[in-house]
Motif scaffolding. Structure first.
Motif, PDB file in Angstrom:
ATOM      1  N   SER A 467       0.760  -1.169  -0.028  1.00  0.00           N
ATOM      2  CA  SER A 467      -0.079  -0.114   0.080  1.00  0.00           C
ATOM      3  C   SER A 467       0.959   1.331   0.013  1.00  0.00           C
ATOM      4  CB  SER A 467      -0.955   0.186   1.075  1.00  0.00           C
ATOM      5  OG  SER A 467      -0.082   0.153   2.483  1.00  0.00           O
ATOM      6  N   ASN A 468       0.100   2.393   0.014  1.00  0.00           N
ATOM      7  CA  ASN A 468       0.991   3.722   0.146  1.00  0.00           C
ATOM      8  C   ASN A 468       1.187   4.117   1.671  1.00  0.00           C
ATOM      9  OD1 ASN A 468       1.102   3.526  -2.616  1.00  0.00           O
ATOM     10  ND2 ASN A 468      -0.572   4.869  -2.784  1.00  0.00           N
ATOM     11  N   SER A 491      11.418  -2.801  -3.653  1.00  0.00           N
ATOM     12  CA  SER A 491      10.322  -2.524  -4.106  1.00  0.00           C
ATOM     13  C   SER A 491       9.328  -2.144  -3.283  1.00  0.00           C
ATOM     14  CB  SER A 491       9.870  -4.052  -4.761  1.00  0.00           C
ATOM     15  OG  SER A 491       9.702  -4.971  -3.686  1.00  0.00           O
ATOM     16  N   TYR A 492       9.233  -2.390  -1.980  1.00  0.00           N
ATOM     17  CA  TYR A 492       8.293  -2.172  -1.182  1.00  0.00           C
ATOM     18  C   TYR A 492       8.660  -0.485  -0.658  1.00  0.00           C
ATOM     19  CZ  TYR A 492       7.008  -7.036  -0.287  1.00  0.00           C
ATOM     20  OH  TYR A 492       6.490  -8.144  -0.181  1.00  0.00           O
ATOM     21  N   LEU A 493       9.949  -0.082  -0.509  1.00  0.00           N
ATOM     22  CA  LEU A 493      10.234   1.250  -0.132  1.00  0.00           C
ATOM     23  C   LEU A 493      10.096   2.175  -1.129  1.00  0.00           C
ATOM     24  CD1 LEU A 493      13.502   0.692   2.215  1.00  0.00           C
ATOM     25  CD2 LEU A 493      10.970   1.152   2.840  1.00  0.00           C
ATOM     26  N   LEU A 494      10.343   1.678  -2.698  1.00  0.00           N
ATOM     27  CA  LEU A 494      10.512   2.537  -3.950  1.00  0.00           C
ATOM     28  C   LEU A 494       9.541   2.636  -4.532  1.00  0.00           C
ATOM     29  CD1 LEU A 494      14.312   2.499  -4.052  1.00  0.00           C
ATOM     30  CD2 LEU A 494      12.853   4.068  -2.815  1.00  0.00           C
ATOM     31  N   ALA A 573      11.198  15.716   0.702  1.00  0.00           N
ATOM     32  CA  ALA A 573      10.213  15.263   1.677  1.00  0.00           C
ATOM     33  C   ALA A 573       8.856  15.269   0.893  1.00  0.00           C
ATOM     34  CB  ALA A 573       9.917  15.746   2.985  1.00  0.00           C
ATOM     35  N   ARG A 574       8.524  16.579   0.552  1.00  0.00           N
ATOM     36  CA  ARG A 574       7.139  16.740  -0.056  1.00  0.00           C
ATOM     37  C   ARG A 574       6.807  15.910  -1.534  1.00  0.00           C
ATOM     38  NH1 ARG A 574       3.858  21.023   0.947  1.00  0.00           N
ATOM     39  NH2 ARG A 574       4.734  22.485   2.520  1.00  0.00           N
ATOM     40  N   ARG A 575       7.988  15.715  -2.187  1.00  0.00           N
ATOM     41  CA  ARG A 575       7.983  15.031  -3.580  1.00  0.00           C
ATOM     42  C   ARG A 575       7.896  13.575  -3.029  1.00  0.00           C
ATOM     43  NH1 ARG A 575       6.294  13.632  -7.630  1.00  0.00           N
ATOM     44  NH2 ARG A 575       6.851  13.955  -9.695  1.00  0.00           N
ATOM     45  N   PHE A 576       8.500  13.041  -2.258  1.00  0.00           N
ATOM     46  CA  PHE A 576       8.617  11.664  -1.752  1.00  0.00           C
ATOM     47  C   PHE A 576       7.100  11.186  -1.435  1.00  0.00           C
ATOM     48  CE2 PHE A 576       9.058   7.999   1.128  1.00  0.00           C
ATOM     49  CZ  PHE A 576       9.680   7.194   0.293  1.00  0.00           C
ATOM     50  N   GLU A 577       6.438  12.133  -0.551  1.00  0.00           N
ATOM     51  CA  GLU A 577       5.163  11.730  -0.309  1.00  0.00           C
ATOM     52  C   GLU A 577       4.292  11.636  -1.376  1.00  0.00           C
ATOM     53  OE1 GLU A 577       4.007  10.977   2.966  1.00  0.00           O
ATOM     54  OE2 GLU A 577       6.156  10.788   3.172  1.00  0.00           O
ATOM     55  N   SER A 578       4.221  12.639  -2.375  1.00  0.00           N
ATOM     56  CA  SER A 578       3.217  12.983  -3.382  1.00  0.00           C
ATOM     57  C   SER A 578       3.749  11.862  -4.546  1.00  0.00           C
ATOM     58  CB  SER A 578       3.112  14.400  -3.808  1.00  0.00           C
ATOM     59  OG  SER A 578       4.312  14.589  -4.452  1.00  0.00           O
ATOM     60  N   PRO A 584      12.864   6.780  -7.388  1.00  0.00           N
ATOM     61  CA  PRO A 584      14.430   6.578  -7.522  1.00  0.00           C
ATOM     62  C   PRO A 584      15.036   6.412  -5.988  1.00  0.00           C
ATOM     63  CG  PRO A 584      13.720   8.427  -8.774  1.00  0.00           C
ATOM     64  CD  PRO A 584      12.388   8.099  -7.969  1.00  0.00           C
ATOM     65  N   ARG A 585      16.073   5.789  -5.933  1.00  0.00           N
ATOM     66  CA  ARG A 585      16.690   5.650  -4.378  1.00  0.00           C
ATOM     67  C   ARG A 585      17.002   7.011  -4.080  1.00  0.00           C
ATOM     68  NH1 ARG A 585      19.532   1.371  -1.598  1.00  0.00           N
ATOM     69  NH2 ARG A 585      21.106   2.337  -0.313  1.00  0.00           N
ATOM     70  N   GLU A 586      17.556   7.778  -5.163  1.00  0.00           N
ATOM     71  CA  GLU A 586      18.218   9.131  -4.784  1.00  0.00           C
ATOM     72  C   GLU A 586      17.231   9.849  -4.302  1.00  0.00           C
ATOM     73  OE1 GLU A 586      20.937  12.486  -6.771  1.00  0.00           O
ATOM     74  OE2 GLU A 586      20.146  11.008  -8.267  1.00  0.00           O
ATOM     75  N   LEU A 587      16.201  10.051  -4.569  1.00  0.00           N
ATOM     76  CA  LEU A 587      15.104  10.646  -3.775  1.00  0.00           C
ATOM     77  C   LEU A 587      15.031  10.450  -2.284  1.00  0.00           C
ATOM     78  CD1 LEU A 587      13.102  12.791  -4.001  1.00  0.00           C
ATOM     79  CD2 LEU A 587      11.226  11.234  -4.826  1.00  0.00           C
ATOM     80  N   LEU A 588      14.845   9.200  -2.250  1.00  0.00           N
ATOM     81  CA  LEU A 588      14.984   8.411  -0.752  1.00  0.00           C
ATOM     82  C   LEU A 588      16.142   9.074   0.063  1.00  0.00           C
ATOM     83  CD1 LEU A 588      13.147   6.566   1.064  1.00  0.00           C
ATOM     84  CD2 LEU A 588      14.981   4.751   0.548  1.00  0.00           C
TER      85      LEU A 588
END
Length: 770
Positions: A467-468, A491-494, A573-578, A584-588
């Protein structure tokens, strides 16, 4: 050299992020950006104070650059040049860009130069119900300046058709000034009329003494009449009453806005009478204000509730909503009327098709039932839960419900809420209820459905991972399932599931917006990046967010300006949530950065605290803002209270003149404080120490004692150190802030350990929780 305009002062180029320092391309930025470069060169000219050159370049850009950069140039030109230049630029902006933001910008500049007629013409088609309040205010003030007859009706309609805003309050003085001016004119006209009438009476008495016995006839010649054609202004009648109805209604609204309910409750009957005299239905916003005034101003809740019951019968369905809704709340405050309270809330729910009204009413009904019956909550959710429009609006209710069900040992009911009510949960609540339901089944506290307990728990945890849901519940689910395969973890995280046909970023990605951001980076304008990214975030790609975040963090390092670190993290943080789909791993990594690395690593090593735990603490406490100060008075990166900081400074022999905001000092004190808390908890438990860092050690010790006692009554196996398992202990803590704090720190710690120490999330969660 001309003085740099205030609008452009913030565009100063920091030398550490100037083009020479950041551009490694063999081609110059000018060649790389082509015609779009004119805009950035214009900003540089403005930075030098060369207004004429800036104006020339902005004009070229307005004509030749891509659409968004041309628009920014058009906006900048409204603040450059002579008065006539600015007026022309504002007119150009309004006529060539149809969005309301451009129209507001144009009208603001036109208003500054008293171009009221142009503003009125440009805003003739706007909606008083839906347009931006700032734009409506500019139109109305312009109408007032031109003494346009439309002002009164439009101003009143605006005032009664929408929630009050600062723009309403700011413009009310103009309404009063015009009203006073009109009243003075009427008074002067009245005085003149009286004088003329007195002269006429005197003359007639002298010419014909018996005329005194003759009543004045309306059939007298019009040429002898002093009354203007069409009669006096209606405000003339208001003078005798010392008020006018529109003013009374608007002042009622203002008083409600300021929560002066003891004053407004006495005005309610007068407001109803005004509408009756006008032959109009009471506006919805006024009904809402009347409800608030009664709810917070009356002393007789029951009688007031009965009045709203009567009112509901007189109103059409969509307006009866307010009568039902406030009747319900009044019955609730009266006490001893639960049946009436629920009945009126349900009547309100059936009286509206408005999504925010429905959600608001349902939220109040569910929160009322938190105090009455969990069985009724489940029934209400089963009936109405699928109709929830804004799931996030109910997150706080489901958090409160979770605490209630867990603390009262209603474990099977917890499972029912998740599995059988068919409620429209937010992603966060869906993950939360799925994970906790799985844990309750695993612990043998809830039975779930028919079938193997193990299968049901695996299905619940797998649902969380697919899920999200929040990272916290995902890393906890990984721990329960012991997920060790790195590809599966990634796959679960990204990856996030799409919610519908429309992607999370909203509209299609805009190359123009991307080009504008890149230009700010290439030409050295870091102070423009965050605000521009935020304004266009729905039209920018994930890579744009990564690039902007990376650029700002480099600027923070080069310029020693920590505000860029904070902006960098906010973008990530905003981009990761939306984001939906693959991440991409780099965004994490950008979402969990290692700012102040040397300082944090050194302190963690000195006091033997895991470095990933310190990064998680700093991120959760201050978002890496070294100058952060909370409302409670906590300061710096680790958010230390002054008393705690003084105590730590004494223990670390820092002296009395330490700087609590200095990153190295603050992190060292915070790390030492966390280390001491760990040593003072049962079994050196890191999670209990984190709770103590947030809520105080005494509170944590009391919680542990209470939970041990409470859990012993269940007949279930006891866990150390709190009797109950630490994840269920977290979900049952009485402080909402501490619960959320624990979730944030655990998730962040798992991410830092995974990204930088190659430690599996399940291992980190296990170390902290068990």
């Amino acid at each position: 050299m001309k003085k740099v305009l205030p609008f452009l002062v913030f565009l100063l180029v920091f030398s550490a992020c100037a083009p020479v320092g950041i551009s490694i391309s063999k081609n110059s930025p000018q060649k790389k950006f082509g015609d779009d470069a004119h805009y950035f060169l214009a900003l540089q000219a403005a930075d030098r104070g060369d207004e004429a050159e800036a104006q020339r370049l902005f004009k070229i850009s307005r004509k030749k650059s891509n659409s968004l950069i041309a628009k920014r140039s058009a906006e900048a030109l409204t603040l450059l040049g002579s008065v006539s230049d600015r007026i022309e630029s504002a007119q150009f902006l309004a006529e060539n860009y149809t969005d309301e933001n451009s129209l507001v910008t144009a009208c603001q500049e036109l208003f500054n130069h008293s171009e009221y007629a142009k503003i009125i013409s440009l805003t003739d088609g706007i909606s008083l119900a839906d347009s931006k309040n700032e734009l409506i205010k500019l139109r109305l003030l312009s109408l007032a300046q031109k003494r346009d007859s439309r002002f009164d009706s439009e101003f009143f309609k605006w005032y009664v058709s929408r929630p009050l805003s600062s723009e309403h309050l700011e413009s009310y003085a103009t309404y009063i000034a015009l009203l006073n001016e009109k009243n003075k004119n009427i008074e002067a006209e009245s005085e003149k009329f009286q004088k003329d009438l007195n002269k006429r009476s005197l003359l007639e008495s002298q010419l014909a003494p018996d005329y005194k016995e003759k009543p004045y006839s309306e059939s007298d010649s019009a040429q002898n009449s002093i009354v203007p054609e069409g009669g006096f202004d209606p405000l003339f009648e208001a003078l005798s009453e010392a008020e006018n109805p529109e003013k009374t209604i608007m002042e009622f609204r203002i008083a409600v806005f300021h929560r002066s309910y003891k004053l407004t409750i006495d005005q309610i009957d007068k407001i109803f009478q005004i509408y009756k005299n006008r032959g109009e239905e009471v506006d919805s916003q006024i009904l809402s204000d009347i409800g608030k005034s009664t709810l917070y101003g009356t002393k007789d809740y029951f009688t007031s509730a009965r009045k709203f019951d009567t009112l509901a019968k007189e109103l059409p369905r969509e307006k009866a909503y307010f009568a039902h809704f406030y009747a319900a709340r009044l019955y609730d405050k009266a006490g001893r009327y639960p049946r009436q309270t629920v009945s009126r809330f349900r009547s309100a729910l059936e009286s509206t098709d408005d999504a925010p009204q429905f959600d608001n009413c349902l939220w109040y009904l569910l929160n009322f039932q938190l105090r009455t019956s969990t069985d009724d909550i489940i029934s209400t959710l089963t009936e109405y839960g699928s109709r929830i429009n804004d799931p996030e609006y109910f997150d706080d209710f489901f958090e409160s419900l979770s605490i209630l069900l867990l603390s009262s040992h209603r474990w099977q009911d917890f499972y029912k809420v998740w599995k059988t009510t068919n409620s429209n949960f937010s992603d966060y609540t869906q993950g939360k209820y799925a994970y906790i339901s799985g844990r309750l089944i695993e612990e043998g506290l809830a039975q779930g459905d028919e079938g193997l307990k193990t299968r049901q728990t695996v299905e619940a945890y797998t649902q969380v991972l697919n899920s999200n849901s929040s990272l916290y519940y995902k890393v906890c689910a990984m721990e329960r399932l012991n997920v060790t395969d790195k590809a599966l973890i990634e796959s679960y995280l990204l990856k996030k599931n799409a919610k519908g046909a429309e992607n999370a970023s909203g509209n299609a990605e805009s190359p123009d917006a991307s080009q504008l951001l890149k230009g700010y980076e290439e030409f050295g304008f870091p102070q423009r990046v965050y605000s521009e990214w935020f304004a266009n975030r729905n039209n920018l790609s994930i890579q744009d967010a990564i690039d902007a975040s990376s650029f700002l963090s480099r600027c923070a390092e080069a310029s020693k300006d920590n505000s860029y670190n904070v902006q960098s993290l906010r973008i990530a943080a905003r981009r990761f949530e939306s984001t939906e789909g693959k991440i991409p791993r780099e965004l994490l990594e950008r979402n969990f950065p290692q700012f102040y690395k040397s300082i944090i690593d050194k302190a963690a090593k000195e006091f033997e605290v895991p470095d990933y735990l310190m990064y998680a603490l700093v991120r959760s406490e201050s978002f890496f803002d070294a100058g952060a100060t909370s409302k409670a008075g906590a300061n710096g990166l680790t958010q230390l209270m002054e008393a705690t900081a003084d105590d730590e400074a004494r223990k670390l022999k820092l002296g009395d003149n330490y700087d609590i905001f200095a990153p190295e000092t603050n992190v060292r004190m915070g790390c030492h404080y966390l280390s001491s808390l760990i040593s003072r908890t049962d079994e050196n438990n890191e999670l209990l120490a984190l709770y103590a860092y947030n809520a105080g050690l005494t509170n944590v010790r009391n919680w542990v004692k209470r939970f041990r006692s409470d859990w012993s009554t269940t007949g279930k196996a006891s866990y150390q150190p709190a009797g109950i398992s630490m994840d269920l202990f977290l979900e049952s803590l009485p402080f909402a802030e501490t619960r959320e704090y624990g979730r944030k720190v655990i998730a962040a710690a798992a991410m830092y350990a995974y990204l930088y120490d190659e430690k599996l999330p399940c291992e980190t969660v296990r170390e902290i929780m068990y």
